[in-house]
Design an enzyme around this catalytic site. Structure first.
Site, short mmCIF file in Angstrom:
data_model
loop_
_atom_site.label_atom_id
_atom_site.label_comp_id
_atom_site.label_asym_id
_atom_site.label_seq_id
_atom_site.Cartn_x
_atom_site.Cartn_y
_atom_site.Cartn_z
N THR A 1 0.82 -1.24 0.00
CA THR A 1 0.00 0.00 0.00
C THR A 1 0.83 1.26 0.00
OG1 THR A 1 -1.74 -1.10 1.07
CG2 THR A 1 -1.77 1.23 1.28
N SER B 1 1.56 3.71 5.86
CA SER B 1 1.35 2.91 4.65
C SER B 1 0.31 1.85 4.91
CB SER B 1 2.65 2.24 4.21
OG SER B 1 2.96 1.15 5.05
N ASP B 2 -0.39 1.44 3.87
CA ASP B 2 -1.12 0.19 3.98
C ASP B 2 -0.07 -0.90 4.12
OD1 ASP B 2 -3.11 -1.72 4.02
OD2 ASP B 2 -4.22 -0.84 2.37
N TRP B 3 -0.48 -2.01 4.68
CA TRP B 3 0.48 -3.03 5.09
C TRP B 3 1.18 -3.62 3.87
CZ3 TRP B 3 -1.14 -0.37 8.65
CH2 TRP B 3 -1.00 -0.64 10.02
N GLY C 1 2.71 -1.65 1.58
CA GLY C 1 2.50 -0.76 0.44
C GLY C 1 3.53 0.31 0.25
#
Length: 773
Positions: free
Chosen positions: A6, A286-288, A290
């Site tokens: 993400t 961040s998304d994990w 990403g």
């Protein structure tokens, strides 16, 4: 959030004086419950509240000045799967994140996605995002955020990874159930309510997924190409509202690219818009998985890489030492994190993760949201009789309940976050409890629901009905006075990580319904779903149809109360139900490219032969071009004169409402004014009911291109039988501006505005024309 890559944003440099203590959270649960019961307020405060984030600037300057570079870098990436480091030497605790956004996720192993298997980490399953949106209620959203915050605090969390507020661009979107609406104004109002409800009660929100994460297919590689105007007016509006009006403490960067740049390193999104224009002072995570580039993410917006420190650990430390990333950039990221850390009082370890027992006040919030969300699509009679609903138990003494969804729990399933619920009342359980001995209830499975194993093996949910289960359901229908057919999707059909192949009813449900209708025409179809469904075959066979969503721990009780008339249905569709999928804009224009069909055997052969290649993020064909531009959802259907099956904002009631006597304060307005529209709303029914009055605007003879109409105000109004109220809806003239791409600024085009007030986007009752100068 997901188990894939993400993105993330950054913050501008600020200084100032502030308090030197942690803020103390005020738990406003009782106030939220009172609001759910009767408050008429549907808007956030007109002016943004003072943010707690800026109260500790002097202390933050002292902390940053006393930290080593290594201590600073340690704060910028994950310590474990759901924690990031504080400053242990200075007594600054780590940040503890909680997956959401419709219930607090069970406790996980520190460095994996595996649950710990505890016995004290169950939580309330709140109705999912599309259900919350169907309430069309700011107050419900505030109470929802309150309930989520209370449980997060009891579990020792600091930041809630939610709400999820992306626009529902695709009827097939895998996370449509998690998001709110296809409309930016409705999404914005609910986003602000959720954000304030949570943060007023001591938990930071992290609004996600910023930005334009509108599909699950190839979400980690796709490049979204969108015009600046559509991006500003449609897709960014909920985020802007949550940040500017709600004061959101956190933002999660999305997996995808926008106009060629990853969201986690997108200077326009993260720095210029989020920080410089909106004044965001919190942290971007961040998304994990990403994060893509150490230097670019550091320079262009990301504060915290999650999980781990693949790019923001040792590589970032080396980049700073090599002069590629200035120390001042690192200091600013630490400031952003500390603002959130000091604004949210940490839960003492001895108080965190204690047994979280079911709380009646939490259940009440879940029930109220569920009851307000249920949408009555249709309510007719059979053979000239009156409307089938509410069910008359003096007439219907034997009720056949048919469908796997009548007994299936929806708190978890598919990929991504779920809830280990204290309880979940299914439709069958709720009906049995409310009916008691007043009628006999028989159950037949009817169809075989799609399973986790089938999804994992790439099975097809759109299959024929099971002959044996179908025959059992028909026998039950023949012997009953009325049939409740509980149909729709489940959490294996609608899931993070992939979009649906179709909006057809799965598991042969249309076949089942056709057979049931031949056996007994008294059919109520209940749709358990998170997104639109194709009801072309179901509609003529069902005198009554309701949408009951993935409706949380109390969903079965709320549904039973609506079916039996204790509660009048008052939900409104937060998105369009197209007559067929091909009518919706992304499919009509071919701008969404569905994934090619592939079986496990074909996939294994491609891998074995070395011919399989995952989507290439640099492939110019891996693009989602938003060619419909502003015409998302009902805007497309209304502008193109395409008849939907059920329009945006549609929802019937057991009452009848009259609209009359529309007026505005004056006939001409200028920038800075507020257009106040007043009208009478009366309940002509025999019982108390809520109506959601909706206000749309259209431009007459405009030079700028506009959709046929746009939602600009709404209000949920409670009316007793026979009661009349004078309702006021306010539209700031500033809401009528458009993004001028040539001048890169918001602009107001003067001219004639038609105001339309009604019960849905296609059910307009009153109109009024004004001028804007």
């Amino acid at each position: 959030m997901g188990e894939m890559p993400t993105i993330t944003p950054a913050l501008p440099k600020t200084t100032g004086k502030g308090a030197t203590r942690f803020a103390t959270p005020v738990l406003c649960l009782c106030a939220a419950l009172l609001c759910l019961g009767g408050c008429a307020r549907q808007e956030a405060p007109e002016k943004p509240r003072e943010s707690k984030l800026m109260r500790n600037e002097a202390r933050i300057d002292e902390i940053v000045a006393g930290m080593s570079l290594e201590e600073k870098i340690a704060m910028l990436h994950g310590k474990h799967m759901f924690t990031s480091e504080g400053v242990p030497r200075l007594g600054i605790p780590e940040m503890v994140y909680s997956d959401g956004p419709f219930g607090i996720r069970e406790e996980m192993e520190p460095d994996s996605w595996n649950p710990l298997g505890l016995e004290n980490d169950a939580a309330t399953f709140f109705p999912t995002g599309s259900a919350l949106a169907a309430t069309w209620s700011y107050d419900a959203a505030y109470a929802y955020g309150t309930g989520m915050a209370r449980e997060a605090r009891l579990r020792g969390k600091d930041m809630l990874l939610g709400p999820a507020i992306n626009i529902q661009r695709l009827p097939t979107g895998g996370r449509t159930y998690e998001y709110l609406s296809e409309d930016p104004f409705l999404s914005s109002r609910l986003s602000v309510g959720y954000t304030l409800g949570a943060q007023d009660n001591g938990i930071a929100v992290c609004v996600k997924h910023y930005a334009l994460n509108n599909q699950e297919q190839n979400r980690g590689t796709v490049n979204v190409v969108v015009s600046p105007r559509a991006m500003r007016e449609v897709y960014l509006k909920p985020f802007e509202a949550a940040v500017v009006e709600g004061g959101a403490y956190g933002v999660m960067a999305a997996y995808n690219k926008v106009n060629g740049r990853w969201c986690s390193e997108n200077d326009i999104l993260q720095n210029k818009i989020l920080r410089d224009e909106w004044g965001f002072k919190g942290l971007v995570v961040s998304d994990w998985g990403g994060t893509h580039n150490t230097v670019d993410a550091a320079l262009y917006g990301l504060d915290v890489e999650m999980p781990g420190g693949r790019l923001f650990g040792e590589p970032l430390l080396e980049a700073v030492k090599a002069g590629k990333v200035p120390v001042e950039v690192i200091d600013q990221k630490v400031r952003n994190i500390l603002r959130v850390r000091l604004a949210v009082e940490p839960v003492p370890p001895e108080q965190a993760n204690k047994a979280l027992t079911a709380k009646p006040e939490q259940a009440r919030i879940a029930y109220d949201v569920a009851a307000k969300s249920i949408v009555l699509l249709k309510n007719e009679g059979v053979g000239g009789a009156g409307a089938l609903l509410p069910l008359d138990l003096a007439k219907y003494k034997k009720i056949a309940v048919v469908g796997d969804n009548a007994v299936r729990a929806m708190a978890s399933g598919g990929v991504g976050a779920g809830v280990k619920a204290h309880k979940e009342v299914t439709p069958l359980e709720g009906l049995k409890d409310r009916v008691g001995d007043k009628a006999e209830i028989v159950f037949a499975e009817g169809y075989r629901g799609f399973t986790r194993e089938e999804r994992s093996n790439w099975g097809n949910p759109y299959r024929d009905a099971d002959p044996k289960l179908l025959a059992e359901a028909v026998r039950a229908a023949k012997e009953a006075d009325v049939v409740l057919f509980v149909a729709g999707d489940n959490r294996e059909v609608e899931t993070e990580g992939s979009d649906r192949d179709a909006i057809t009813l799965p598991s042969g449900q249309d076949q089942v319904l056709e057979a049931l209708a031949k056996a007994n025409p008294n059919i109520v179809t209940v749709l358990v779903t998170g997104g639109p469904l194709d009801l072309r075959r179901a509609r003529p066979l069902s005198p009554a149809i309701l949408v009951s969503w993935f409706n949380g721990s109390e969903g079965g009780n709320a549904l039973a109360d609506v079916l039996l008339g204790k509660v009048s249905p008052s939900g409104k569709l937060p998105f369009t139900f197209p007559a067929k999928l091909e009518d919706s804009p992304a499919y009509a224009l071919g701008s969404y490219k569905p994934a090619p069909k592939m079986t496990p055997d074909v996939f294994r052969e491609l891998v074995r032969s070395g011919k399989f290649a995952p989507p290439d993020p640099d492939d110019p064909s891996n693009v989602a071009e938003y060619s419909e531009d502003l015409l998302v959802g009902y805007r497309w259907f209304d502008t193109k004169n395409i008849e939907p099956l059920y329009p945006f904002g549609h929802g019937l009631s057991y009452a009848t409402f009259d609209y009359a006597d529309i007026a505005t304060g004056k006939g001409e307005y200028k920038e800075g004014d507020v257009i106040e529209v007043t009208f009478d709303l009366a309940n002509r029914g025999e019982s108390e009911a809520d109506e959601v009055a909706q206000l749309y605007v259209s431009r007459v003879g405009a030079k700028t291109e506009w959709p046929a109409k746009e939602l600009k105000a709404f209000q949920r109004v409670n009316l007793k039988a026979g009661e009349r109220k004078r309702v006021t809806l306010a539209v700031p003239v500033a809401q009528l501006r458009h993004w001028d791409e040539a001048r890169h600024k918001w602009a107001l085009e003067g001219g004639v505005i038609d105001i339309a007030v009604g019960s849905s986007s296609r059910d307009i009752r009153l109109t009024k024309r004004v001028a804007v100068k």
